[in-house]
Design an enzyme around this catalytic site. Structure first.
Site, mmCIF file in Angstrom:
data_model
loop_
_atom_site.group_PDB
_atom_site.id
_atom_site.type_symbol
_atom_site.label_atom_id
_atom_site.label_comp_id
_atom_site.label_asym_id
_atom_site.label_seq_id
_atom_site.Cartn_x
_atom_site.Cartn_y
_atom_site.Cartn_z
ATOM 1 N N ARG A 111 -54.173 -15.989 -6.543
ATOM 2 C CA ARG A 111 -55.603 -15.700 -6.800
ATOM 3 C C ARG A 111 -56.481 -15.858 -5.549
ATOM 4 O O ARG A 111 -57.666 -16.152 -5.644
ATOM 5 C CB ARG A 111 -56.160 -16.598 -7.911
ATOM 6 C CG ARG A 111 -55.515 -16.323 -9.244
ATOM 7 C CD ARG A 111 -56.442 -16.653 -10.395
ATOM 8 N NE ARG A 111 -55.820 -16.288 -11.636
ATOM 9 C CZ ARG A 111 -55.044 -17.104 -12.347
ATOM 10 N NH1 ARG A 111 -54.826 -18.324 -11.925
ATOM 11 N NH2 ARG A 111 -54.514 -16.689 -13.455
ATOM 12 N N HIS A 154 -67.594 9.895 4.445
ATOM 13 C CA HIS A 154 -66.312 9.441 3.914
ATOM 14 C C HIS A 154 -65.869 10.157 2.642
ATOM 15 O O HIS A 154 -64.668 10.233 2.377
ATOM 16 C CB HIS A 154 -66.332 7.923 3.682
ATOM 17 C CG HIS A 154 -66.077 7.148 4.951
ATOM 18 N ND1 HIS A 154 -66.948 7.211 6.021
ATOM 19 C CD2 HIS A 154 -65.067 6.332 5.329
ATOM 20 C CE1 HIS A 154 -66.477 6.447 6.994
ATOM 21 N NE2 HIS A 154 -65.338 5.907 6.603
ATOM 22 N N HIS A 162 -62.387 11.447 3.225
ATOM 23 C CA HIS A 162 -61.201 10.990 2.484
ATOM 24 C C HIS A 162 -60.466 12.179 1.867
ATOM 25 O O HIS A 162 -59.233 12.193 1.794
ATOM 26 C CB HIS A 162 -61.599 9.995 1.390
ATOM 27 C CG HIS A 162 -61.842 8.604 1.920
ATOM 28 N ND1 HIS A 162 -62.581 7.664 1.243
ATOM 29 C CD2 HIS A 162 -61.430 8.008 3.050
ATOM 30 C CE1 HIS A 162 -62.602 6.547 1.955
ATOM 31 N NE2 HIS A 162 -61.923 6.730 3.053
ATOM 32 N N LYS A 210 -63.657 -5.541 2.712
ATOM 33 C CA LYS A 210 -63.153 -4.584 1.717
ATOM 34 C C LYS A 210 -61.660 -4.438 1.959
ATOM 35 O O LYS A 210 -61.237 -4.163 3.083
ATOM 36 C CB LYS A 210 -63.822 -3.216 1.878
ATOM 37 C CG LYS A 210 -65.144 -3.090 1.169
ATOM 38 C CD LYS A 210 -65.607 -1.640 1.169
ATOM 39 C CE LYS A 210 -66.938 -1.494 0.471
ATOM 40 N NZ LYS A 210 -67.454 -0.111 0.520
ATOM 41 N N LYS A 228 -72.352 -3.880 11.643
ATOM 42 C CA LYS A 228 -71.661 -3.903 10.351
ATOM 43 C C LYS A 228 -71.700 -5.305 9.738
ATOM 44 O O LYS A 228 -71.959 -5.463 8.541
ATOM 45 C CB LYS A 228 -70.204 -3.431 10.505
ATOM 46 C CG LYS A 228 -69.454 -3.546 9.176
ATOM 47 C CD LYS A 228 -68.211 -2.719 9.044
ATOM 48 C CE LYS A 228 -67.629 -2.889 7.630
ATOM 49 N NZ LYS A 228 -66.414 -2.148 7.404
ATOM 50 N N ARG A 250 -75.030 -1.204 1.977
ATOM 51 C CA ARG A 250 -73.697 -1.076 2.571
ATOM 52 C C ARG A 250 -73.167 0.348 2.466
ATOM 53 O O ARG A 250 -72.338 0.784 3.272
ATOM 54 C CB ARG A 250 -72.741 -2.068 1.878
ATOM 55 C CG ARG A 250 -71.390 -2.103 2.536
ATOM 56 C CD ARG A 250 -70.456 -3.158 1.983
ATOM 57 N NE ARG A 250 -69.216 -3.095 2.737
ATOM 58 C CZ ARG A 250 -68.308 -4.047 2.828
ATOM 59 N NH1 ARG A 250 -68.484 -5.174 2.181
ATOM 60 N NH2 ARG A 250 -67.218 -3.893 3.545
ATOM 61 N N ASN A 281 -70.551 4.567 4.452
ATOM 62 C CA ASN A 281 -69.671 5.599 3.903
ATOM 63 C C ASN A 281 -70.096 7.012 4.287
ATOM 64 O O ASN A 281 -69.521 7.977 3.785
ATOM 65 C CB ASN A 281 -69.646 5.530 2.371
ATOM 66 C CG ASN A 281 -68.973 4.270 1.891
ATOM 67 O OD1 ASN A 281 -68.130 3.727 2.583
ATOM 68 N ND2 ASN A 281 -69.372 3.792 0.728
ATOM 69 N N GLU A 337 -65.408 7.148 13.812
ATOM 70 C CA GLU A 337 -66.260 6.146 13.143
ATOM 71 C C GLU A 337 -67.414 5.727 14.071
ATOM 72 O O GLU A 337 -68.508 5.419 13.612
ATOM 73 C CB GLU A 337 -65.449 4.906 12.736
ATOM 74 C CG GLU A 337 -64.409 5.134 11.647
ATOM 75 C CD GLU A 337 -64.959 5.083 10.205
ATOM 76 O OE1 GLU A 337 -66.189 5.070 10.014
ATOM 77 O OE2 GLU A 337 -64.122 5.090 9.269
ATOM 78 N N GLU A 394 -73.617 -3.274 -3.628
ATOM 79 C CA GLU A 394 -74.334 -3.139 -4.890
ATOM 80 C C GLU A 394 -75.760 -2.614 -4.733
ATOM 81 O O GLU A 394 -76.317 -2.036 -5.656
ATOM 82 C CB GLU A 394 -74.381 -4.512 -5.605
ATOM 83 C CG GLU A 394 -73.055 -4.902 -6.198
ATOM 84 C CD GLU A 394 -72.944 -6.393 -6.514
ATOM 85 O OE1 GLU A 394 -72.075 -6.744 -7.306
ATOM 86 O OE2 GLU A 394 -73.723 -7.190 -5.955
ATOM 87 N N HIS A 403 -57.434 8.825 10.098
ATOM 88 C CA HIS A 403 -58.625 8.530 9.305
ATOM 89 C C HIS A 403 -59.938 8.893 10.036
ATOM 90 O O HIS A 403 -60.806 9.566 9.480
ATOM 91 C CB HIS A 403 -58.621 7.045 8.923
ATOM 92 C CG HIS A 403 -59.821 6.617 8.158
ATOM 93 N ND1 HIS A 403 -60.017 6.939 6.833
ATOM 94 C CD2 HIS A 403 -60.925 5.904 8.533
ATOM 95 C CE1 HIS A 403 -61.169 6.439 6.428
ATOM 96 N NE2 HIS A 403 -61.741 5.802 7.434
#
Ligand SMILES: NC(=O)c1ccc[n+]([C@@H]2O[C@H](COP(=O)([O-])OP(=O)(O)OC[C@H]3O[C@@H](n4cnc5c(N)ncnc54)[C@H](O)[C@@H]3O)[C@@H](O)[C@H]2O)c1
Length: 363
Positions: free
Chosen positions: A122, A250, A254, A144, A228, A243, A247, A186, A239, A266
């Site tokens: 955990r 992306h 992706h 992440k 970052k 952040r 993306n 990036e 949320e 990538h």
């Protein structure tokens, strides 16, 4: 040698050290290392031997029992199967919650190791030591973690901050040009999402960084990593929308990466995704012509190789973007650019516009 030290309060305290030719992290962070009974250094089995030697110098075992675990190269490492293999290895070797994982590799290694660290017992401590330009400015920071599922990127993942992130730009000395260019994909993103000083630092250093110039790489790494780290501190769990700006490019990127079946690194896919976003931004009247040209010139400067033929299936592209985590029930959702540093999300963009941006991005 210049080093930059950051201590950030996320859900836990995270230390980050950025610089060149650093050594002996245990003496700098004794509390983290002295309590560890076992260490496992996780690397990419295809990376040069010098990488493992450099990582061993940064993280000498001390009194802890020391193990190594080699992952398959690149995206082949980011599978549920590899995560379970690593967890099984840790279990058989008696790793406990007092043990420590060290990920020394590109973003594939840091994503997979962080994921395993987050689920094993955990959650155990891990250290991120990114060794590619892309991972030092982005993937190795921010907590992440992910594995891919059925060819779709990052579908299974967690948030699990490393206790320490060490970006030593000396790792980049052995990086092939194609990987530097991928990282620069990036880097260009930061010029589009960041504040003026960051954009100017990228513009000034881009061509030198692409040529492998040590000082330009360290400057870019420190500037992007600092941005970052601070951004993530304000929206650790993605949320509030802050952040999300990381993306940019992306969703399409992706999809390009998945369509190319492992033949497009990538950062290169992200660069094409950025061009896709710029074209949509201009064609929907958001981004004025001169700003478009200026930002697009940064992508041109990367001199991207032609994309593989199998990556040009527009129907599959549409299916992939509609499955994106960020689509939130819409047919499609893309971050677009109103001006450098000013982004806006657009949903359900019309098919004809998507096709134009798709063709333009894969030119
Ligand atoms: N978690 C995040 O926030 C985040 C952000 C951006 C990207 N990512 C993920 O990162 C991954 C891409 O990372 P990447 O570009 O580092 O690719 P990668 O991990 O696939 O590494 C690219 C290649 O570089 C080699 N390599 C690594 N270090 C080297 C060194 N110092 N010298 C020579 N060769 C070296 C590897 O063996 C590999 O072949 C993707 O899976 C992407 O989804 C994650």
């Amino acid at each position: 040698m210049k080093t930059f030290n950051f201590t950030v309060k996320y859900s836990r305290t995270v230390y980050a050290v950025i610089g060149r030719d650093m050594s002996d992290m245990p003496s700098q962070f004794p509390a983290l290392f002295s309590g560890a009974d076992k260490l496992c250094l996780v690397t990419d089995g295809a990376a040069p031997r010098s990488l493992k030697a450099r990582a061993a110098a940064l993280f000498p075992p001390g009194k802890a029992e020391y193990f190594t675990f080699a992952l398959p190269a690149s995206e082949k490492a980011k599978t549920p199967d590899q995560a379970w293999k690593l967890c099984s290895f840790l279990f058989l070797k008696g790793f406990s919650r007092d043990s420590l994982l060290i990920a020394a590799g590109g973003g594939a290694v840091t994503d997979l190791t962080g994921f395993a660290a987050s689920v094993y017992m955990r959650g155990i401590n891990w250290i991120s030591a990114p060794t590619t330009f892309l991972a030092q400015i982005d993937a190795g920071l921010g907590g992440k973690t992910a594995v891919n599922l059925r060819g779709a990127k990052n579908v299974v993942g967690t948030f699990h901050q490393p206790a320490l992130a060490v970006c030593d730009t000396a790792f980049l000395d052995s990086l092939p040009h194609a990987e530097l260019r991928s990282g620069a994909g990036e880097l260009v993103k930061y010029a589009m999402i960041g504040p003026g000083p960051l954009r100017r630092a990228v513009e000034k250093n881009l061509s030198k960084a692409l040529a492998g110039d040590e000082s330009a790489l360290t400057t870019c790494t420190a500037a992007c990593a600092a941005y970052k780290i601070k951004l993530v501190a304000k929206d650790e769990r993605d949320e509030t929308g802050l952040r999300e700006r990381l993306n940019l490019g992306h969703t399409a990127g992706h999809a390009f990466e998945a369509l190319a079946g492992g033949r497009m690194p990538h950062g290169e896919a992200v660069a094409r995704g950025l061009r896709f976003a710029l074209i949509l931004s201009a064609r929907t009247g958001r981004l004025p012509g001169p700003a478009f040209k200026k930002l697009d010139a940064l992508i041109t400067a990367l001199r991207l190789p032609s994309p593989p033929e199998l990556g040009r299936d527009f129907r599959k592209f549409l299916a992939l973007v509609s499955m994106d985590k960020k689509a939130r029930g819409a047919h499609n959702r893309f971050l677009l650019v109103n001006a450098p540093g000013r982004l806006e999300a657009a949903e359900n963009v019309k098919m004809a516009l998507l096709k134009k941006a798709f063709d333009g991005a894969l030119k």
